[in-house]
Design a protein around this motif. Structure first.
Motif, PDB file in Angstrom:
ATOM      1  N   PHE A 157      18.018   6.885 -37.764  1.00 16.20           N
ATOM      2  CA  PHE A 157      18.298   8.143 -38.446  1.00 16.20           C
ATOM      3  C   PHE A 157      16.997   8.921 -38.635  1.00 16.20           C
ATOM      4  CE2 PHE A 157      21.528   5.205 -40.062  1.00 16.20           C
ATOM      5  CZ  PHE A 157      22.688   5.963 -39.936  1.00 16.20           C
ATOM      6  N   PRO A 158      17.078  10.206 -38.936  1.00 18.96           N
ATOM      7  CA  PRO A 158      15.898  10.892 -39.438  1.00 18.96           C
ATOM      8  C   PRO A 158      15.422  10.181 -40.711  1.00 18.96           C
ATOM      9  CG  PRO A 158      17.616  12.482 -38.897  1.00 18.96           C
ATOM     10  CD  PRO A 158      18.247  11.114 -38.819  1.00 18.96           C
ATOM     11  N   GLY A 159      14.207   9.672 -40.692  1.00 20.02           N
ATOM     12  CA  GLY A 159      13.678   9.009 -41.873  1.00 20.02           C
ATOM     13  C   GLY A 159      13.714   7.502 -41.848  1.00 20.02           C
ATOM     14  N   GLY A 160      14.278   6.888 -40.806  1.00 17.68           N
ATOM     15  CA  GLY A 160      14.232   5.435 -40.777  1.00 17.68           C
ATOM     16  C   GLY A 160      15.288   4.795 -39.911  1.00 17.68           C
ATOM     17  N   VAL A 161      15.186   3.473 -39.805  1.00 17.45           N
ATOM     18  CA  VAL A 161      16.193   2.708 -39.069  1.00 17.45           C
ATOM     19  C   VAL A 161      17.396   2.459 -39.976  1.00 17.45           C
ATOM     20  CG1 VAL A 161      14.511   1.639 -37.540  1.00 17.45           C
ATOM     21  CG2 VAL A 161      15.132   0.483 -39.690  1.00 17.45           C
ATOM     22  N   GLY A 162      18.456   1.904 -39.387  1.00 11.27           N
ATOM     23  CA  GLY A 162      19.678   1.673 -40.139  1.00 11.27           C
ATOM     24  C   GLY A 162      19.527   0.590 -41.199  1.00 11.27           C
ATOM     25  N   ASN A 163      20.524   0.535 -42.071  1.00 15.30           N
ATOM     26  CA  ASN A 163      20.532  -0.401 -43.186  1.00 15.30           C
ATOM     27  C   ASN A 163      20.662  -1.839 -42.687  1.00 15.30           C
ATOM     28  OD1 ASN A 163      20.835  -1.676 -45.631  1.00 15.30           O
ATOM     29  ND2 ASN A 163      22.679  -0.576 -46.235  1.00 15.30           N
ATOM     30  N   THR A 164      19.757  -2.690 -43.135  1.00 16.53           N
ATOM     31  CA  THR A 164      19.860  -4.117 -42.810  1.00 16.53           C
ATOM     32  C   THR A 164      20.095  -4.946 -44.066  1.00 16.53           C
ATOM     33  OG1 THR A 164      17.423  -4.238 -42.798  1.00 16.53           O
ATOM     34  CG2 THR A 164      18.534  -4.011 -40.674  1.00 16.53           C
ATOM     35  N   ARG A 165      20.479  -4.289 -45.159  1.00 18.49           N
ATOM     36  CA  ARG A 165      20.970  -4.930 -46.378  1.00 18.49           C
ATOM     37  C   ARG A 165      19.990  -5.969 -46.941  1.00 18.49           C
ATOM     38  NH1 ARG A 165      24.204  -3.571 -42.713  1.00 18.49           N
ATOM     39  NH2 ARG A 165      23.747  -5.439 -41.506  1.00 18.49           N
ATOM     40  N   GLY A 166      18.716  -5.662 -46.869  1.00 22.00           N
ATOM     41  CA  GLY A 166      17.697  -6.536 -47.440  1.00 22.00           C
ATOM     42  C   GLY A 166      17.382  -7.772 -46.627  1.00 22.00           C
ATOM     43  N   ASP A 167      17.969  -7.896 -45.454  1.00 26.16           N
ATOM     44  CA  ASP A 167      17.727  -9.050 -44.595  1.00 26.16           C
ATOM     45  C   ASP A 167      16.473  -8.774 -43.768  1.00 26.16           C
ATOM     46  OD1 ASP A 167      17.701 -10.874 -42.424  1.00 26.16           O
ATOM     47  OD2 ASP A 167      19.877 -11.069 -42.465  1.00 26.16           O
ATOM     48  N   ARG A 168      15.388  -9.453 -44.106  1.00 28.64           N
ATOM     49  CA  ARG A 168      14.101  -9.175 -43.460  1.00 28.64           C
ATOM     50  C   ARG A 168      14.143  -9.488 -41.969  1.00 28.64           C
ATOM     51  NH1 ARG A 168       9.757  -5.922 -44.661  1.00 28.64           N
ATOM     52  NH2 ARG A 168       8.217  -6.362 -43.051  1.00 28.64           N
ATOM     53  N   THR A 169      14.828 -10.543 -41.597  1.00 28.85           N
ATOM     54  CA  THR A 169      14.927 -10.897 -40.181  1.00 28.85           C
ATOM     55  C   THR A 169      15.661  -9.820 -39.411  1.00 28.85           C
ATOM     56  OG1 THR A 169      14.883 -13.266 -40.690  1.00 28.85           O
ATOM     57  CG2 THR A 169      15.756 -12.620 -38.541  1.00 28.85           C
ATOM     58  N   ALA A 170      16.751  -9.324 -39.976  1.00 26.72           N
ATOM     59  CA  ALA A 170      17.512  -8.260 -39.324  1.00 26.72           C
ATOM     60  C   ALA A 170      16.688  -6.984 -39.222  1.00 26.72           C
ATOM     61  CB  ALA A 170      18.813  -7.997 -40.073  1.00 26.72           C
ATOM     62  N   GLU A 172      13.358  -6.745 -39.061  1.00 29.34           N
ATOM     63  CA  GLU A 172      12.319  -6.916 -38.045  1.00 29.34           C
ATOM     64  C   GLU A 172      12.915  -6.806 -36.646  1.00 29.34           C
ATOM     65  OE1 GLU A 172       9.212  -6.877 -38.378  1.00 29.34           O
ATOM     66  OE2 GLU A 172       8.971  -7.179 -40.533  1.00 29.34           O
ATOM     67  N   SER A 173      14.104  -7.350 -36.456  1.00 27.73           N
ATOM     68  CA  SER A 173      14.770  -7.241 -35.165  1.00 27.73           C
ATOM     69  C   SER A 173      15.075  -5.790 -34.826  1.00 27.73           C
ATOM     70  CB  SER A 173      16.061  -8.057 -35.168  1.00 27.73           C
ATOM     71  OG  SER A 173      16.786  -7.856 -33.974  1.00 27.73           O
ATOM     72  N   LEU A 174      15.623  -5.061 -35.800  1.00 30.52           N
ATOM     73  CA  LEU A 174      16.020  -3.686 -35.540  1.00 30.52           C
ATOM     74  C   LEU A 174      14.817  -2.786 -35.288  1.00 30.52           C
ATOM     75  CD1 LEU A 174      18.146  -1.519 -35.276  1.00 30.52           C
ATOM     76  CD2 LEU A 174      18.177  -1.317 -37.774  1.00 30.52           C
ATOM     77  N   ILE A 175      13.810  -2.872 -36.125  1.00 26.80           N
ATOM     78  CA  ILE A 175      12.679  -1.960 -35.933  1.00 26.80           C
ATOM     79  C   ILE A 175      11.921  -2.295 -34.652  1.00 26.80           C
ATOM     80  CG2 ILE A 175      10.899  -3.192 -37.281  1.00 26.80           C
ATOM     81  CD1 ILE A 175      10.231  -0.273 -38.400  1.00 26.80           C
ATOM     82  N   THR A 176      11.892  -3.579 -34.270  1.00 24.94           N
ATOM     83  CA  THR A 176      11.260  -3.956 -33.006  1.00 24.94           C
ATOM     84  C   THR A 176      12.032  -3.367 -31.831  1.00 24.94           C
ATOM     85  OG1 THR A 176      10.329  -5.984 -33.916  1.00 24.94           O
ATOM     86  CG2 THR A 176      10.599  -5.881 -31.525  1.00 24.94           C
ATOM     87  N   ASP A 177      13.355  -3.491 -31.855  1.00 24.54           N
ATOM     88  CA  ASP A 177      14.167  -2.919 -30.774  1.00 24.54           C
ATOM     89  C   ASP A 177      14.030  -1.408 -30.721  1.00 24.54           C
ATOM     90  OD1 ASP A 177      15.059  -5.337 -29.867  1.00 24.54           O
ATOM     91  OD2 ASP A 177      17.132  -5.106 -30.544  1.00 24.54           O
ATOM     92  N   VAL A 178      14.047  -0.760 -31.873  1.00 25.92           N
ATOM     93  CA  VAL A 178      13.929   0.696 -31.905  1.00 25.92           C
ATOM     94  C   VAL A 178      12.579   1.141 -31.349  1.00 25.92           C
ATOM     95  CG1 VAL A 178      13.665   2.651 -33.499  1.00 25.92           C
ATOM     96  CG2 VAL A 178      15.641   1.122 -33.709  1.00 25.92           C
ATOM     97  N   GLU A 179      11.524   0.431 -31.709  1.00 25.54           N
ATOM     98  CA  GLU A 179      10.193   0.787 -31.215  1.00 25.54           C
ATOM     99  C   GLU A 179      10.055   0.538 -29.720  1.00 25.54           C
ATOM    100  OE1 GLU A 179       6.642   0.639 -34.218  1.00 25.54           O
ATOM    101  OE2 GLU A 179       7.614  -1.333 -34.175  1.00 25.54           O
TER     102      GLU A 179
END
Length: 217
Positions: A157-170, A172-179
């Motif tokens: 989204f504008p301003g960040g990746v999607g909600n991962t509900r406080g799951d740090r592993t999720a 890290e996975s999402l921001i790595t894929d997005v990057e």
């Protein structure tokens, strides 16, 4: 009026005309303010819907009876509430990533990272982004006449990746894929269309990536 990407519940759709593709963005779902996107191939008239989120009557009015495919970006219920009704009314194929497909009411084809989906003469690349859900996907259109266009569901989204509900592993996975799969591969001019709210470009968001890492969401 020029396309801004802003729609809201109860408003009319926003329409963007590209040489080979018409993009129509519609807000559906009331308070959840989900975005649905109708893509129409200029050459053939074939149509594809991204996220039959809610309000089947509005989506069917938007698309008419000529709808070949519905792609669901991920398995959260606010993105497929109208899926079964739209597919039943149009006979459209229902497409989703194989990891989220079991959660959906109807799926006729599953896809994986790097697969392609066509709408008439237009080709969309499937990009698997793990974190918001296991089978979240984005769709990429590399416009031969202009900048890339990217539909990101709830992964970016504008301003960040999607909600991962406080799951740090999720996260890290999402921001790595997005990057690695989006920001590292695509130019700043890439226009992206999220599952809720306004659009943005990768260039607008890129400077904030370090801040997203630091805050952890």
């Amino acid at each position: 009026m020029s396309y801004t990407g802003h729609v809201s519940p109860g408003s009319g759709p926003a329409v963007r005309e590209l040489p080979a593709l018409t993009i129509t963005k519609q807000s559906v779902g009331g308070a959840s303010d989900n975005n649905a996107y109708l893509l129409r191939c200029t050459a053939t008239g074939a149509q594809l819907l991204i996220d039959a989120a809610n309000d089947a009557s509005a989506l069917l009015s938007l698309a008419g009876s000529e709808l070949s495919t519905v792609v669901t970006t991920h398995a959260h219920g606010d993105h497929w509430g109208a899926l079964a009704e739209v597919v039943a009314a149009t006979g459209a194929a229902s497409v989703a990533h194989r990891d989220d497909a079991p959660e959906l009411p109807v799926v006729t084809r599953t896809v994986e990272d790097g697969d392609t989906i066509t709408v008439g003469e237009v080709t969309l690349e499937v990009i698997h982004l793990v974190g918001h859900t296991p089978g979240s996907i984005a769709l990429l259109y590399r416009d031969p006449a202009g900048t890339p266009h990217l539909w990101t569901g709830d992964s970016l989204f504008p301003g960040g990746v999607g909600n991962t509900r406080g799951d740090r592993t999720a996260f890290e996975s999402l921001i790595t894929d997005v990057e690695t799969k989006l920001f590292a591969r695509l130019p700043d001019s890439t226009w992206f269309y999220p599952g809720h709210g306004d659009d943005s470009t990768l260039g607008t968001e890129r400077p904030a990536l370090p801040d997203w890492h630091e805050r952890g969401w």
